[in-house]
Design an enzyme around this catalytic site. Structure first.
Site, PDB file in Angstrom:
ATOM      1  N   ASP A   1     -42.678  -4.688  26.278  1.00 39.28           N
ATOM      2  CA  ASP A   1     -41.223  -3.711  25.920  1.00 39.28           C
ATOM      3  C   ASP A   1     -40.066  -4.238  25.636  1.00 39.28           C
ATOM      4  OD1 ASP A   1     -40.370  -1.196  26.295  1.00 39.28           O
ATOM      5  OD2 ASP A   1     -40.232  -1.087  27.597  1.00 39.28           O
TER       6      ASP A   1
ATOM      7  N   ASN B   1     -46.467   5.968  20.376  1.00 42.71           N
ATOM      8  CA  ASN B   1     -45.203   5.550  19.297  1.00 42.71           C
ATOM      9  C   ASN B   1     -46.020   6.017  17.862  1.00 42.71           C
ATOM     10  OD1 ASN B   1     -46.532   2.404  20.795  1.00 42.71           O
ATOM     11  ND2 ASN B   1     -44.381   3.360  21.329  1.00 42.71           N
TER      12      ASN B   1
END
Length: 285
Positions: free
Chosen positions: A34, A82
């Site tokens: 991340d 995503n």
């Protein structure tokens, strides 16, 4: 007596490794990568620049994990969220980046004796990406070292749905739902990760304190290590620092704390039990 430093570690990595107990390394490490977007934003760059920079972090982390003898490493590369929620241009770039990564890294994976696997709903990815993924997996299939698993179009909740569907389908083929037996071992045998032990350690970069729908079943007893380091800045030395923190913790698996040799013996026994791969290995979704 200090542990022998594996070949290939740089000076900083070697310094941290010498503080580790090689006999208590995690059998399986999972990483939530991340911070690509924030890394790019701080440099006034487009998000795709952060994704591109993150490839170097993957290479460093994978090679370091392999060099120190970690049996399994799973990287949360591309979530189902995503796929559905990011702008089409960014998704297209990520798919191209994945294909370029696979083409470029297969020689390095083979050099380091690393086998490449995937988890997630691969069938929903573009056919050209699926083809490149199959090529890379087949090109590394004979390797006997670390198993590198990329979570692509992955969602833990979707994985559980697929596992339950698989259990029902198996029962239907075996005489009907009267033959359906559900327990923890049965669920584990139908997960995408049935070829792997459950992770001992999950690392999250960028300082966020959440699992983001990643391996929710498998991480039940994993140690969580959160670092403020953004993924494009993460390197092998940061992985070793996470392992160092992991080794400072007492893993009780719901039991009571004990002292001295008994504590070490119980931890080793539990560690060995959890590290055994699930018996059944079949194709994943």
């Amino acid at each position: 007596m200090q542990a022998t430093v594996p070949a290939g570690l740089d000076r900083k990595e070697a310094e941290v490794y010498q503080r580790l107990d090689p006999k208590r390394l995690p059998k399986h490490i999972a990483i939530i990568m991340d911070g690509n977007g924030r890394w790019a934003r701080r440099r006034h760059l487009p998000r795709i620049a952060g994704h591109r920079a993150g490839v170097s972090s993957v290479r460093s982390t994978v090679e370091t994990a392999s060099r120190i003898g970690i049996p399994a490493l799973t990287l949360y590369a591309f979530s189902e969220e995503n796929w559905k929620k990011r702008p089409a241009g960014e998704v297209s770039f990520l798919m191209g980046l994945l294909c370029r990564y696979l083409k470029a890294e297969v020689p390095t994976l083979n050099k380091n004796n690393i086998r490449l696997e995937y988890i997630g709903r691969q069938r929903e990815l573009p056919p050209s990406v699926q083809e490149k993924m199959r090529w890379a997996s087949e090109a590394t299939a004979q390797n006997t070292g670390m198993v590198l698993t990329l979570a692509l179009n992955y969602s833990a909740r979707t994985e559980l749905v697929d596992a339950f569907r698989s259990m029902v389908d198996a029962a239907a083929r075996n005489g009907g739902l009267d033959h359906l037996e559900i327990d923890e071992d049965a669920v584990s045998r139908h997960l995408y990760t049935r070829h792997l032990p459950d992770p001992d350690l999950v690392v999250r970069t960028s300082g966020e304190m959440r699992l983001s729908n990643f391996l929710l079943w498998q991480l039940a007893y994993a140690e969580i290590y959160v670092t403020p380091t953004l993924w494009p800045e993460f390197r092998g030395v940061h992985l070793l620092e996470g392992i160092e923190e992991y080794q400072k913790r007492e893993r009780r698996y719901g039991g009571l704390a004990v002292d001295g040799a008994s504590q070490h013996g119980r931890a080793e026994a539990s560690h060995t039990k959890l590290s055994a791969p699930h018996a059944s290995k079949t194709g994943r979704s």
